[in-house]
Design an enzyme around this catalytic site. Structure first.
Site, PDB file in Angstrom:
ATOM      1  CG  ASP A  73       0.392  -4.423  -2.456  1.00 28.87           C
ATOM      2  OD1 ASP A  73      -0.708  -4.968  -2.670  1.00 28.87           O
ATOM      3  OD2 ASP A  73       1.031  -4.607  -1.398  1.00 28.87           O
ATOM      4  CD  GLU A 130      -1.956  -9.511   0.274  1.00 28.08           C
ATOM      5  OE1 GLU A 130      -2.256 -10.548   0.875  1.00 28.08           O
ATOM      6  OE2 GLU A 130      -0.834  -9.374  -0.275  1.00 28.08           O
TER       7      GLU A 130
HETATM    8 ZN   LIG Z   1      -0.913 -11.752  -2.810  1.00 25.35          ZN
END
Ligand SMILES: [Zn+2]
Length: 368
Positions: A73, A130
């Site tokens: 992401d 993340e």
């Molecule tokens: Zn990163």
């Protein structure tokens, strides 16, 4: 070719708010072309959007020698930034959202595997979410689908091996008061004054925390911050409620609940002086830090391969979750963290290519 892989990855919009299934499908194809076995670990996020952690293995095992870990992401981008999903090369730099955080590392990992045949089992791990609290990695740490001896986690570090990181914790504090006309303060209790007393204590705690030092970090102690505060309803009313956010970044050698315990003791003291004192603490995040010994073969190897001495960072990374899979971890990747998350994010071409070579050497040495 590494630039083509990176261009493909950047073309797929994988902002954390969207499902990452499209980029996972692409990575699956790439991994299968390399002869890897892929395994999807899907979950639904809070908005019921499908997210997937993808594991690709050189062999069908549950214990691997080495894992290369990259998050799929990215942070959002300005819709007016035309290069955001169209990787553009200029002056030896590749511009695009995720180019350095962390699609560059993923492209380097895939390229490295084209050029080396690991004997011991190796995994590529591609995580989701993340950027919004390491949620994919936390999911993995809970499921424990693999045991990992060494892991290399991708994040832009300008190819400096990072062997330790501070943790990240967050709490929302709600202090209660009793509303009254400000001309008659004795009839109520101001939540703002109460919060101020508590915040004074927190400032003392911040000073106290400086005594517990970890010399590898800058600054070498746990820091805390009150970034937001909000209270009261009008200038002539005693505030009925005051909320603030308390954020702290603990050094990895400190027990994870250390600050929270100091804070609870402070609340007790404030309550002794003001029996009506009331507050709620919602500690929503307690991400642990990580530390790998400077003598670990993993750190020694990456220092040699990168030509840079290992260091530490004061922000959270997925390395902490990898530790929960029994792994010694290091964070490294092409690009500069200061360029990440900005319009105009880029990765230098030479660092990108060097990263692939560092990863190839790491695979060769750790998995031979
Ligand atoms: Zn990163």
């Amino acid at each position: 070719m590494i630039k083509e892989i990176l261009a493909d990855l950047v073309r797929i919009d994988s902002v954390s708010s969207r499902s990452n299934v499209e980029i996972v499908e692409y990575l699956e194809q790439r991994c299968e072309a390399l002869g890897l076995i892929t395994r999807r670990l899907p979950y639904s996020d809070e908005l019921e959007i499908e997210k997937v952690n993808l594991i690709a293995l050189t062999r069908d095992v549950t214990e691997v020698e080495l894992a290369l870990v990259g998050h799929t992401d990215t942070v959002p981008y300005d819709p007016n930034w035309s290069e955001a999903t169209n990787l553009t090369e200029r002056d030896g730099k590749l511009f695009g959202r995720g180019s350095c955080d962390t699609k560059g590392f993923i492209a380097a990992a895939l390229t490295a595997l084209e050029n080396v045949k690991p004997n011991k089992p190796l995994a590529l791990i591609f995580t989701a979410d993340e950027e919004i609290g390491l949620r994919g990695a936390k999911q993995l740490a809970q499921l424990k689908p693999l045991q990992v001896r060494y892991s290399i986690v991708g994040e832009p570090t300008s190819l400096k091996p990072i062997r330790a990181g501070k943790g990240y914790s967050l709490a929302e504090v709600i202090v209660k008061g009793r509303e009254a006309h400000s001309a008659y303060p004795a009839l109520g209790a101001s939540a703002v004054f109460r919060a101020a007393r508590l915040i004074n204590r927190l400032e003392s705690i911040a000073t106290e925390l400086r005594d517990d030092q970890h010399p590898a970090f800058d600054p070498p102690y746990t820091t805390l911050n009150i970034g937001l505060i909000n209270g009261g309803s009008a200038k002539n009313v005693l505030a009925g409620e005051c909320r603030f956010t308390l954020e702290w970044r603990p050094i990895p050698t400190q027990p994870s609940d250390h600050l929270l315990n100091l804070f609870k003791a402070a609340i007790e003291e404030v309550t002794k002086a003001d029996p009506g004192f009331q507050c709620e603490v919602d500690a929503s995040r307690q991400d642990t830090g990580f530390e790998t010994s400077p003598d670990s073969p993993l750190i020694k190897l990456l220092e040699r391969a990168s030509g840079k001495e290992s260091g530490t960072v004061a922000f959270g990374t997925e390395a902490a979750q990898m530790m929960l899979l029994d792994s010694e971890s290091v964070v490294i990747g092409p690009g500069d963290i200061r360029e990440a998350h900005r319009t105009g994010e880029f990765v230098p071409v030479d660092e990108l290519e060097r990263c692939a070579e560092i990863l190839r050497q790491s695979i060769q040495q750790l998995c031979s």
